[in-house]
Design an enzyme around this catalytic site. Structure first.
Site, mmCIF file in Angstrom:
data_model
loop_
_atom_site.group_PDB
_atom_site.id
_atom_site.type_symbol
_atom_site.label_atom_id
_atom_site.label_comp_id
_atom_site.label_asym_id
_atom_site.label_seq_id
_atom_site.Cartn_x
_atom_site.Cartn_y
_atom_site.Cartn_z
ATOM 1 N N ILE A 2 -30.119 28.621 -140.102
ATOM 2 C CA ILE A 2 -30.105 27.173 -139.930
ATOM 3 C C ILE A 2 -30.647 26.761 -138.569
ATOM 4 O O ILE A 2 -31.080 25.618 -138.374
ATOM 5 C CB ILE A 2 -28.664 26.637 -140.110
ATOM 6 N N LYS A 3 -30.660 27.693 -137.622
ATOM 7 C CA LYS A 3 -31.071 27.362 -136.262
ATOM 8 C C LYS A 3 -32.549 26.991 -136.164
ATOM 9 O O LYS A 3 -32.979 26.403 -135.171
ATOM 10 C CB LYS A 3 -30.766 28.528 -135.324
ATOM 11 N N ASP A 4 -33.351 27.331 -137.175
ATOM 12 C CA ASP A 4 -34.755 26.927 -137.161
ATOM 13 C C ASP A 4 -34.895 25.417 -137.037
ATOM 14 O O ASP A 4 -35.800 24.906 -136.372
ATOM 15 C CB ASP A 4 -35.453 27.375 -138.449
ATOM 16 N N ALA A 27 -34.056 24.297 -133.435
ATOM 17 C CA ALA A 27 -34.950 24.917 -132.460
ATOM 18 C C ALA A 27 -36.249 24.120 -132.349
ATOM 19 O O ALA A 27 -36.705 23.780 -131.249
ATOM 20 C CB ALA A 27 -35.239 26.360 -132.854
#
Length: 452
Positions: free
Chosen positions: A43-45, A48
């Protein structure tokens, strides 16, 4: 033609998958928002790229610059993908509790990775927070991303994750459950959903060793709550600015063991290869099941992919060393026999003596010993076939008819793994205890142990 111009355009619009087996004891519908479908497998995409976008818009990130960040791995992966497409360099700090796979993946996408000690205060100059901040002052043309206090983190989820969940559930969601660390996902997603329907409950899952739950309940930063824990990617020893505690209705803590065991269950029973925090999230829901009813629709975030944890929670040895895996091992079989002595036969003894010992002790397999070493094996089936062909074989020496020695395995080998060694041709294995004494484990022993 239908195609994406670059990998960043594939971020988002991840699927929602209904869970069945691991949530069978719950009265409600549980849907997993499976975020490892993002290109960086987490999910960090989302946040980011959002943080890079905002930094570019504000002029904080110049062409050819360097992204510097402290990360447990997933944010670094998202930033690295953005850096590849936008032409930046990356320097990431992480902690020594993170899986080796995460560090290797970050290096694979071109990042420089600095591993820092976990068990130090955030303000300690050795901490991965402090090292990343220091590097941002030393490296020319660099930008310290700071996912913890960078509000573009939660904005990404307000703009993307929340609307996706609302649309995918047709507005029927009643609960959002997030295993939380930086606070971006739970705050941004929760804020959007509560604006659509204030009745939606937002539950944050924390880890023992983190101070977030205590702070949520009391408003006090209590450092006595902080101690080392194994779960990766969630919990904190400070309160990031991305948190808006008014969005959250409840915090629940989950143990390292329960999270690890549940992650393995999700993978094995649902076919969804998840990371550590997904186990925390589902374990947390099960702990709170008395708050749920049949009409509820619970959406739980599955943050990342299990491939980041193959050397940890998906490694039996790692799990057993920490007491997380309740499996029977070769040592359990040996202990259950109350230290019965191993029956052996000398290489220079006669086959008739081997047959006599099999009858006396009611056993089928005997290791062949010479000078204190196990050099071969005698089995009832092997002897039977050869005696049928040659009745005089009883007078032969054991070393003339013995088979290869039984495989030697370690005491901590799980019983389930012995099928690799025990088969039609080989009916037993040997092991050594802590005192160096040999013991034998046969098919019968395994059946007895698994039946207890």
């Amino acid at each position: 033609m239908k195609y994406c111009d670059n990998i960043l355009e594939t971020i988002g619009n991840t699927p929602m998958i209904k869970l069945h087996r691991v949530t069978a004891t719950l009265p409600c519908t549980v849907l997993a928002k499976v975020e490892f479908f993002n290109p960086g497998n987490s999910i960090k995409d989302r946040m980011a790229v959002k943080m890079v976008d905002v930094a570019e818009q504000k002029g904080l990130l110049k062409p050819g610059g360097t992204l510097i960040e402290g990360t447990s791995g997933n944010t670094g992966m998202g930033l690295a993908l953005a850096a590849i497409i936008r032409g930046y360099k990356c320097i990431f700090t992480t902690t020594d509790k993170q899986s080796k796979e995460k560090v290797d993946i970050l290096k694979a996408v071109g990042a420089e990775v600095i591993v820092c000690p976990t068990n130090v205060e955030p303000e300690d100059p050795r901490s991965y927070y402090s090292v990343s901040k220091r590097l941002a002052t030393e490296v020319p043309n660099s930008f310290y991303v700071n996912q913890y206090d960078n509000l573009a983190n939660r904005d990404a989820h307000y703009e993307q994750t929340g609307p996706e969940i609302w649309e995918q559930t047709d507005g029927k969601i009643t609960h959002l459950v997030v295993a939380t660390g930086t606070g971006g996902t739970v705050t941004g997603t929760g804020k959007y959903l509560k604006e659509k329907n204030p009745a939606i409950k937002v539950w944050a899952i924390d880890s023992y060793g983190s101070l977030l739950k205590k702070y949520f309940e009391t408003g006090v930063i209590d450092m006595s709550e902080v101690y080392p824990y194994i779960t990766e990617g969630i919990g904190e020893d400070f309160v990031p600015e991305n948190y808006d505690m008014k969005v959250i209705d409840k915090f629940e803590k989950v143990t390292d063991k329960d999270a690890a065991v549940m992650a393995r269950r999700i993978t094995k029973e649902e076919g969804i290869f998840v990371g550590y925090s997904a186990g925390s999230a589902i374990a947390g829901i099960l702990q709170l099941k008395e708050n749920l009813k049949p009409t509820d629709v619970v959406v739980v975030i599955f943050h990342d992919h299990g491939s980041r944890y193959v050397g940890k929670i998906y490694n039996d040895q790692w799990m057993m060393e920490r007491g997380f895996l309740d499996v029977k091992t070769v040592k359990d079989v040996i202990n259950g026999r109350r230290n019965q002595p191993l029956v052996t036969i000398g290489a220079d003894e006669k086959v008739s003596e081997a047959i006599a010992r099999m009858k006396k002790y009611d056993i089928e397999h005997i290791p062949v010993e010479k000078g204190g070493e196990m050099i071969g094996a005698i089995s009832e089936n092997g002897l039977f076939n050869r005696l049928i062909d040659d009745g005089n074989l009883k007078d032969a020496l054991v070393k003339q008819v013995m088979q290869t020695s039984f495989p030697l395995v370690s005491q901590d080998t799980p019983i389930e793994k012995l099928s690799v060694y025990i088969n039609r041709e080989n009916g037993a294995v040997l092991t050594k205890d802590d005192s160096g004494n040999h013991h034998i484990v046969t098919k019968y022993d395994i059946i007895q142990a698994l039946g207890r």
